[in-house]
Motif scaffolding. Sequence first.
Motif, PDB file in Angstrom:
ATOM      1  N   UNK A 157       0.915  -1.171  -0.093  1.00  0.00           N
ATOM      2  CA  UNK A 157       0.011  -0.059   0.112  1.00  0.00           C
ATOM      3  C   UNK A 157       0.889   1.308   0.163  1.00  0.00           C
ATOM      4  N   UNK A 158       1.938   1.387   0.646  1.00  0.00           N
ATOM      5  CA  UNK A 158       2.925   2.237   0.874  1.00  0.00           C
ATOM      6  C   UNK A 158       3.416   2.753  -0.242  1.00  0.00           C
ATOM      7  N   UNK A 159       3.975   1.764  -1.145  1.00  0.00           N
ATOM      8  CA  UNK A 159       4.855   1.844  -2.366  1.00  0.00           C
ATOM      9  C   UNK A 159       3.735   2.337  -3.475  1.00  0.00           C
ATOM     10  N   UNK A 160       2.581   1.538  -3.588  1.00  0.00           N
ATOM     11  CA  UNK A 160       1.623   1.880  -4.621  1.00  0.00           C
ATOM     12  C   UNK A 160       0.833   3.260  -4.399  1.00  0.00           C
ATOM     13  N   UNK A 161       0.878   3.620  -3.344  1.00  0.00           N
ATOM     14  CA  UNK A 161       0.096   5.118  -3.166  1.00  0.00           C
ATOM     15  C   UNK A 161       1.338   6.184  -3.326  1.00  0.00           C
ATOM     16  N   UNK A 162       2.259   6.107  -2.459  1.00  0.00           N
ATOM     17  CA  UNK A 162       3.256   7.043  -2.523  1.00  0.00           C
ATOM     18  C   UNK A 162       4.263   7.136  -3.670  1.00  0.00           C
ATOM     19  N   UNK A 163       4.430   6.238  -4.397  1.00  0.00           N
ATOM     20  CA  UNK A 163       5.378   6.046  -5.583  1.00  0.00           C
ATOM     21  C   UNK A 163       4.550   5.388  -6.670  1.00  0.00           C
ATOM     22  N   UNK A 164       3.472   5.864  -7.327  1.00  0.00           N
ATOM     23  CA  UNK A 164       2.671   5.243  -8.101  1.00  0.00           C
ATOM     24  C   UNK A 164       2.975   5.547  -9.439  1.00  0.00           C
ATOM     25  N   UNK A 165       3.928   6.868  -9.540  1.00  0.00           N
ATOM     26  CA  UNK A 165       4.426   7.353 -10.810  1.00  0.00           C
ATOM     27  C   UNK A 165       5.622   6.423 -11.141  1.00  0.00           C
ATOM     28  N   UNK A 166       6.358   5.619 -10.202  1.00  0.00           N
ATOM     29  CA  UNK A 166       7.414   4.795 -10.567  1.00  0.00           C
ATOM     30  C   UNK A 166       7.180   3.402 -11.081  1.00  0.00           C
ATOM     31  N   UNK A 167       5.737   3.002 -10.742  1.00  0.00           N
ATOM     32  CA  UNK A 167       5.400   1.679 -11.043  1.00  0.00           C
ATOM     33  C   UNK A 167       3.847   1.360 -10.778  1.00  0.00           C
ATOM     34  N   UNK A 168       3.346   0.439 -11.500  1.00  0.00           N
ATOM     35  CA  UNK A 168       2.052   0.154 -11.079  1.00  0.00           C
ATOM     36  C   UNK A 168       1.937  -0.836 -10.012  1.00  0.00           C
ATOM     37  N   UNK A 169       0.859  -1.080  -9.502  1.00  0.00           N
ATOM     38  CA  UNK A 169       0.896  -1.721  -8.171  1.00  0.00           C
ATOM     39  C   UNK A 169       1.208  -3.388  -8.281  1.00  0.00           C
ATOM     40  N   UNK A 170       1.141  -3.763  -9.481  1.00  0.00           N
ATOM     41  CA  UNK A 170       1.701  -5.114  -9.717  1.00  0.00           C
ATOM     42  C   UNK A 170       3.178  -5.020  -9.878  1.00  0.00           C
ATOM     43  N   UNK A 171       3.894  -3.856 -10.355  1.00  0.00           N
ATOM     44  CA  UNK A 171       5.265  -3.714 -10.549  1.00  0.00           C
ATOM     45  C   UNK A 171       5.883  -3.607  -9.281  1.00  0.00           C
ATOM     46  N   UNK A 172       5.260  -2.738  -8.427  1.00  0.00           N
ATOM     47  CA  UNK A 172       5.820  -2.854  -6.991  1.00  0.00           C
ATOM     48  C   UNK A 172       5.876  -4.088  -6.073  1.00  0.00           C
ATOM     49  N   UNK A 173       4.508  -4.981  -6.407  1.00  0.00           N
ATOM     50  CA  UNK A 173       4.772  -6.395  -5.937  1.00  0.00           C
ATOM     51  C   UNK A 173       5.735  -7.138  -6.493  1.00  0.00           C
ATOM     52  N   UNK A 174       6.116  -7.023  -7.859  1.00  0.00           N
ATOM     53  CA  UNK A 174       7.265  -7.594  -8.273  1.00  0.00           C
ATOM     54  C   UNK A 174       8.489  -7.369  -7.584  1.00  0.00           C
ATOM     55  N   UNK A 175       8.774  -6.072  -7.208  1.00  0.00           N
ATOM     56  CA  UNK A 175      10.031  -5.609  -6.653  1.00  0.00           C
ATOM     57  C   UNK A 175      10.033  -6.044  -5.372  1.00  0.00           C
ATOM     58  N   UNK A 176       8.837  -6.323  -4.474  1.00  0.00           N
ATOM     59  CA  UNK A 176       8.867  -6.532  -3.305  1.00  0.00           C
ATOM     60  C   UNK A 176       9.287  -8.193  -3.091  1.00  0.00           C
ATOM     61  N   UNK A 177       8.613  -8.835  -3.889  1.00  0.00           N
ATOM     62  CA  UNK A 177       8.881 -10.330  -4.021  1.00  0.00           C
ATOM     63  C   UNK A 177      10.354 -10.692  -4.328  1.00  0.00           C
ATOM     64  N   UNK A 178      10.748  -9.828  -5.348  1.00  0.00           N
ATOM     65  CA  UNK A 178      12.357 -10.099  -5.628  1.00  0.00           C
ATOM     66  C   UNK A 178      13.393  -9.719  -4.628  1.00  0.00           C
ATOM     67  N   UNK A 179      12.841  -9.323  -3.497  1.00  0.00           N
ATOM     68  CA  UNK A 179      13.794  -8.944  -2.394  1.00  0.00           C
ATOM     69  C   UNK A 179      14.587  -7.671  -2.713  1.00  0.00           C
TER      70      UNK A 179
END
Length: 367
Positions: A40-62
């Motif tokens: 929620x933090x990254x998809x709300x505060x940095x939504x211009x960097x990546x869509x929600x699925x993109x941030x999910x990918x980054x989190x799961x990639x460590x």
Amino acid sequence: MSSNTAASPATFGEAWPEFNDGLTYRDIVRSPDSGLTLIEFYSLRHQTSAPTLGWLQRIENGQITVNGNVITDPNTVLSTGTELVYHRRPWKEPYAPYLLDVLFEDDHLIALNKPSGLQVLPRGLFQQRTVLTQLQWRIKNQESFPVPVHRLGRGTSGILLCAKTKVAKTRLAALFADKTSAVVDNRKVNNEVKKIGKMSKIYRALASGIINKDEVVIDEPIGTVKYPGVAKGLYVASPAGKPALSKVHVLKREIENNLTVVQVEIQSGRPHQIRIHLSFIGHPLIGDPLYLTGGKPQCSVHETVDETFAEDGGYQRPANPVPGDCGYYLHAHQLVLCHPITNEVFRITAPLPPAFLSHEIEHNALL
């Protein structure tokens, strides 16, 4: 008045490595965000960097740490004061030239001839392949290095002024700010700016179509509109924007090529000002992929944002043209400057690039 033409310019630059070093972005969770999950933090505060699925990918990639620990659970709840670090992996930046000519240099200033296609400061895909990086590499193992005091568009070539000391940086920044603020309304310029003792910036450009008048003054304000792929908004001609003034002088009309060679003196420093102003009067720059007519983008600004994401999780490149796209013909040709330390008035000239030489005129335009 002194000139920079006495000595041949030195050239420097190191070839770019295949991949850059990646990036690190840090955040501290503030009280309004306490209780949000990591995704929620990254998809709300940095939504211009990546869509929600993109941030999910980054989190799961460590790629994200929470208080120094790699966290792969996107539903981790955050509390106030938590330190978040996103590690953007190294990537292969698009092509960019790396050689720079030194047009002038002393203990306080360095003026460079920037090639088209080289970005000045890190932004977007270009984080390493910039003028700033080459300046850092030129003076290794030193605490301070020259920094640009203004910007040129990535596709614009010519004079880029950099400061080598804090005093020079402060005074040059004030000169550029004063020049812009002196445009007090849409009809006149403060008389002080007309005097050569401060600063005069002359550009050479290839404009589409034939400009009938020998001189044109363009005073259309410049503001921003929402535009896909440009997080802070796209600069366009706008009656509600900030004052801007460009003085266009026709140097040569090429009827057979349907273009006009112009000299443009800008009395303000709005982003993409010359591109916007020439477009506004119906003569956009030859090859400009973005500003084609009326000082507005050539495509609809209401295009739906592509929610698919690239390999690194970020948005795919916008289908529409963006300001950093090259192809237009604009060159920062001459600069008359009052030296910020010595107060000497001198002129710097950046030789015309090959693309301009075939359109060269028989006489030199005077400042």
